[in-house]
Design an enzyme around this catalytic site. Structure first.
Site, PDB file in Angstrom:
ATOM      1  CG  ASN A   1       7.625  -6.078   2.406  1.00  0.00           C
ATOM      2  OD1 ASN A   1       6.568  -6.661   2.202  1.00  0.00           O
ATOM      3  ND2 ASN A   1       7.683  -4.959   3.106  1.00  0.00           N
TER       4      ASN A   1
ATOM      5  CG  HIS B   1      -0.401  -0.656   2.425  1.00  0.00           C
ATOM      6  ND1 HIS B   1      -1.072  -1.675   3.043  1.00  0.00           N
ATOM      7  CD2 HIS B   1       0.762  -0.523   3.102  1.00  0.00           C
ATOM      8  CE1 HIS B   1      -0.356  -2.122   4.058  1.00  0.00           C
ATOM      9  NE2 HIS B   1       0.766  -1.429   4.115  1.00  0.00           N
TER      10      HIS B   1
ATOM     11  CB  ALA C   1      10.313   2.546   9.300  1.00  0.00           C
TER      12      ALA C   1
END
Length: 208
Positions: free
Chosen positions: A127, A113, A173
């Protein structure tokens, strides 16, 4: 048509100059122009596709696709956009609000997403996290990046082109990557937060 697809609602389906393999299912409210579909493909409602190839066993849901080549057994959508030059190999999964442009996604790549993959080559089983962006344009030219197989690109990562991320790399992240990595590198680039105890109360009073 050499093979006729199963069109669930002919009144709401627009199909022009397309070819179909066997057992292709077309759900209501789709628009398909100049496309090729392999065996056992399923196109769900509200897809618009043109000038694209879809290989066998792929399912596409509520997406916009133009000038793309989609491999075998992909899961695309909902709300995925594939632009010109997007190529996916087998078992790729692309989810809601993922945009791919002029990029090659090798087998097993996942982007669930809210990601932009532009001018990039993404290795097998990589990923791509939520909010990840491949920054391909510097205001003057567009440049290309690559990611090796078995890598992890965390949420809200920026990959600034040109950049080559080696296989097995783990990008944490919130990291902005501007330099090439080596195999199995662990990359983290966050600013340590400054915490001011109780400051929120004073701030809210100042707002009033």
């Amino acid at each position: 048509m050499k093979n006729k697809p199963i069109i669930l609602d002919k009144r709401t389906s627009y199909i022009y100059n397309c070819t179909f393999g066997q057992n292709v299912i077309i759900h209501p409210c789709v628009k398909l122009t100049n496309c090729q579909f392999g065996d056992n493909v399923e196109i769900f409602s509200f897809c618009e596709m043109r000038d694209s190839v879809v290989e066998e066993g792929t399912k596409i849901t509520h997406s916009y696709i133009e000038g793309a080549h989609i491999g075998k057994e992909n899961e695309i959508g909902p709300f995925t956009r594939l632009r010109k030059g997007a190529v996916t190999e087998s078992k790729v999964k692309l989810g809601n609000f993922v945009e791919v442009k002029n990029s090659h996604l090798y087998s097993g790549v996942k982007a669930g997403h809210l990601a932009y993959i532009g001018d990039a080559d993404i290795g097998e089983n990589t990923n791509i996290g939520c909010g990840a962006i491949f920054v391909n344009y510097n205001g003057k030219i567009k440049q290309r990046s690559s990611v090796g197989k078995d890598s992890f690109i965390g949420s809200n990562v920026n990959v600034i082109a040109p950049c080559n991320i080696a296989e097995g790399s783990y990008i944490c992240a919130g990291t902005t990557v501007t330099d090439d990595t080596e195999k199995d590198d662990f990359v983290i680039g966050r600013v340590k937060p400054t915490i001011k105890s109780g400051r929120a109360i004073k701030y809210r009073k100042e707002e009033k």
